[in-house]
Design a protein around this motif. Structure first.
Motif, PDB file in Angstrom:
ATOM      1  N   LEU A  48       0.827  -1.209   0.000  1.00  0.00           N
ATOM      2  CA  LEU A  48       0.000   0.000   0.000  1.00  0.00           C
ATOM      3  C   LEU A  48       0.864   1.263   0.000  1.00  0.00           C
ATOM      4  CD1 LEU A  48      -2.723  -1.115   2.566  1.00  0.00           C
ATOM      5  CD2 LEU A  48      -3.062  -0.768   0.114  1.00  0.00           C
ATOM      6  N   ASN A  49       1.936   1.254   0.775  1.00  0.00           N
ATOM      7  CA  ASN A  49       2.829   2.414   0.819  1.00  0.00           C
ATOM      8  C   ASN A  49       3.505   2.652  -0.526  1.00  0.00           C
ATOM      9  OD1 ASN A  49       2.259   2.962   3.515  1.00  0.00           O
ATOM     10  ND2 ASN A  49       3.934   1.699   4.276  1.00  0.00           N
ATOM     11  N   SER A  50       3.838   1.579  -1.231  1.00  0.00           N
ATOM     12  CA  SER A  50       4.486   1.728  -2.533  1.00  0.00           C
ATOM     13  C   SER A  50       3.534   2.328  -3.564  1.00  0.00           C
ATOM     14  CB  SER A  50       5.034   0.387  -3.023  1.00  0.00           C
ATOM     15  OG  SER A  50       4.010  -0.484  -3.474  1.00  0.00           O
ATOM     16  N   ILE A  51       2.233   2.091  -3.414  1.00  0.00           N
ATOM     17  CA  ILE A  51       1.241   2.697  -4.306  1.00  0.00           C
ATOM     18  C   ILE A  51       1.050   4.170  -3.943  1.00  0.00           C
ATOM     19  CG2 ILE A  51      -1.183   2.641  -5.039  1.00  0.00           C
ATOM     20  CD1 ILE A  51      -1.105  -0.399  -4.446  1.00  0.00           C
ATOM     21  N   ILE A  52       0.944   4.446  -2.676  1.00  0.00           N
ATOM     22  CA  ILE A  52       0.757   5.822  -2.212  1.00  0.00           C
ATOM     23  C   ILE A  52       1.915   6.719  -2.641  1.00  0.00           C
ATOM     24  CG2 ILE A  52       0.700   7.252  -0.113  1.00  0.00           C
ATOM     25  CD1 ILE A  52      -0.853   4.808   1.146  1.00  0.00           C
ATOM     26  N   ASN A  53       3.115   6.159  -2.742  1.00  0.00           N
ATOM     27  CA  ASN A  53       4.309   6.936  -3.081  1.00  0.00           C
ATOM     28  C   ASN A  53       4.618   6.977  -4.576  1.00  0.00           C
ATOM     29  OD1 ASN A  53       4.951   7.663  -0.392  1.00  0.00           O
ATOM     30  ND2 ASN A  53       5.836   5.641  -0.038  1.00  0.00           N
ATOM     31  N   GLN A  54       3.653   6.628  -5.413  1.00  0.00           N
ATOM     32  CA  GLN A  54       3.871   6.658  -6.858  1.00  0.00           C
ATOM     33  C   GLN A  54       4.125   8.083  -7.361  1.00  0.00           C
ATOM     34  OE1 GLN A  54       3.739   3.981  -9.498  1.00  0.00           O
ATOM     35  NE2 GLN A  54       4.494   3.130  -7.553  1.00  0.00           N
ATOM     36  N   SER A  55       4.984   8.193  -8.387  1.00  0.00           N
ATOM     37  CA  SER A  55       5.281   9.502  -8.977  1.00  0.00           C
ATOM     38  C   SER A  55       4.059  10.075  -9.692  1.00  0.00           C
ATOM     39  CB  SER A  55       6.452   9.389  -9.961  1.00  0.00           C
ATOM     40  OG  SER A  55       6.160   8.456 -10.992  1.00  0.00           O
ATOM     41  N   TYR A  56       3.226   9.205 -10.260  1.00  0.00           N
ATOM     42  CA  TYR A  56       1.967   9.622 -10.876  1.00  0.00           C
ATOM     43  C   TYR A  56       0.874   9.512  -9.815  1.00  0.00           C
ATOM     44  CZ  TYR A  56      -1.867  10.041 -14.218  1.00  0.00           C
ATOM     45  OH  TYR A  56      -2.980  10.470 -14.901  1.00  0.00           O
ATOM     46  N   THR A  57       0.143  10.577  -9.603  1.00  0.00           N
ATOM     47  CA  THR A  57      -0.751  10.649  -8.429  1.00  0.00           C
ATOM     48  C   THR A  57      -2.246  10.592  -8.740  1.00  0.00           C
ATOM     49  OG1 THR A  57      -0.698  13.076  -8.507  1.00  0.00           O
ATOM     50  CG2 THR A  57       0.972  11.982  -7.161  1.00  0.00           C
ATOM     51  N   LYS A  58      -2.629  10.585 -10.020  1.00  0.00           N
ATOM     52  CA  LYS A  58      -4.053  10.593 -10.349  1.00  0.00           C
ATOM     53  C   LYS A  58      -4.582   9.162 -10.432  1.00  0.00           C
ATOM     54  CE  LYS A  58      -3.826  15.008 -12.780  1.00  0.00           C
ATOM     55  NZ  LYS A  58      -4.029  15.729 -14.070  1.00  0.00           N
ATOM     56  N   TRP A  59      -4.707   8.541  -9.286  1.00  0.00           N
ATOM     57  CA  TRP A  59      -5.171   7.163  -9.222  1.00  0.00           C
ATOM     58  C   TRP A  59      -6.150   7.004  -8.058  1.00  0.00           C
ATOM     59  CZ3 TRP A  59      -4.142   5.298  -4.427  1.00  0.00           C
ATOM     60  CH2 TRP A  59      -3.050   5.824  -3.737  1.00  0.00           C
ATOM     61  N   HIS A  60      -6.915   5.919  -8.141  1.00  0.00           N
ATOM     62  CA  HIS A  60      -7.810   5.547  -7.045  1.00  0.00           C
ATOM     63  C   HIS A  60      -7.709   4.045  -6.862  1.00  0.00           C
ATOM     64  CE1 HIS A  60     -11.750   4.709  -5.018  1.00  0.00           C
ATOM     65  NE2 HIS A  60     -11.324   5.717  -4.312  1.00  0.00           N
TER      66      HIS A  60
END
Length: 313
Positions: free
Chosen positions: A19-31
């Motif tokens: 979960l932390n690796s998803i939250i820290n993505q360089s691209y932020t427009k996700w759900h």
């Protein structure tokens, strides 16, 4: 916006790191949309904690009854997805920071070249690591001795698309929602790849975008296909299991053909004959199978696999 679909079940050991690796993505427009399949450990509590922490980014659904498989849970998630692009996500890996960015760039290139009215799939290679994150191989495709390109004749018989690397477009998502009987397919990523290749476009990038964690509870894992241990295990599984795997791939091809029969009839899809003839091999003689294998070059990748295909068909 991108919908990330995560299917979970008893994944508390590695879930927070993922979960932390998803939250820290360089691209932020996700759900992130998560469906938990009635976990009996602390998975649901972890998910609900993150949902509270990131209410605009994470939505959690707890299944009322177990689906019993990752593929069934993912197909339920496809009906929850609303965005233009959709990604699949496992509960126990680690996404590299630019995973979404790399995959989306290729998706946009394919969309620009081919339009949005065809199914499109993008997958990548993976770095294979152990339970502690130590590298086992820098390339999953090398580790598993799989081809580095996607073709229908190979994909019919053997999957080299790893679901947790996949991004699909809305057209492919809508086509996949036609699946009603998940037991007729081998896995959700395999079937998604077949639909994309048969009716649209699919790309397999050389970049590794995930640390693909191997541990004792993997639903589908990796093993060094270049090792003696792997070859021994394959032969130990024996002729019966190999034939069952081949039969499953043939039945999946038949389901693909029947599910999208209207598209095959409306458009002169060049792969139509290959898919149909391969799907009808279940009860055919060895000679009849050979004819189709050689006519369409439908072979498993790797010498050992090819030999088993020919002697155990």
């Amino acid at each position: 916006m991108i919908d990330i679909l995560m299917a979970t079940y008893n994944g508390e050991a590695f879930l927070e790191e993922q979960l932390n690796s998803i939250i820290n993505q360089s691209y932020t427009k996700w759900h992130l949309l998560v469906r938990d399949d009635c976990s009996t450990d602390g998975t649901a509590a972890i998910l609900q904690k993150y949902e509270v922490m990131y209410p605009e980014k994470i939505s959690v659904i707890i299944n009322k009854e177990r689906t019993g498989s990752a593929k069934a849970n993912f197909f339920k998630l496809l009906h929850d997805a609303k965005s233009k692009y959709i990604m699949f996500c496992d509960q126990d890996d680690i996404w590299k920071r630019n995973k979404i960015e790399i995959t989306l760039r290729k998706m946009r290139q394919l969309k620009k070249k081919n339009g949005e009215n065809i199914p499109i799939l993008v997958a990548t290679d993976l770095e294979v690591v152990d339970a502690k994150g130590n590298q086992l191989d820098k390339s999953f495709l090398h580790y598993m001795n799989l081809p580095r390109n996607i073709s229908l004749q190979h994909l019919l018989i053997q999957n080299n698309i790893t679901g947790c690397t996949v991004m699909i477009n809305r057209k492919l998502c809508d086509m996949l929602k036609k699946v009603k009987d998940v037991e007729k397919i081998v896995m959700h990523d395999h079937f998604a790849g077949l639909v994309a290749v048969a009716f649209g476009k699919a790309a397999l990038l050389r970049e590794t975008t995930i640390q693909y964690r191997q541990h004792e509870k993997n639903s589908v894992g990796a093993m060094n296909a270049n090792s003696f241990a792997y070859m021994y295990q394959r032969f130990r599984r024996g002729k019966k299991q190999f034939q069952q795997d081949m039969k499953a791939s043939m039945e999946q091809a038949e389901y693909l053909f029947m599910l999208y029969k209207d598209i095959f009839e409306e458009e002169p899809v060049r792969e139509k004959q290959m898919i149909w003839q391969y799907s009808q091999l279940v009860d055919k003689s060895r000679i009849q199978k050979y004819r189709v294998y050689f006519k369409y070059h439908v072979f498993k990748h790797g010498l050992i696999r090819r030999v088993m295909q020919l002697i155990w068909c």
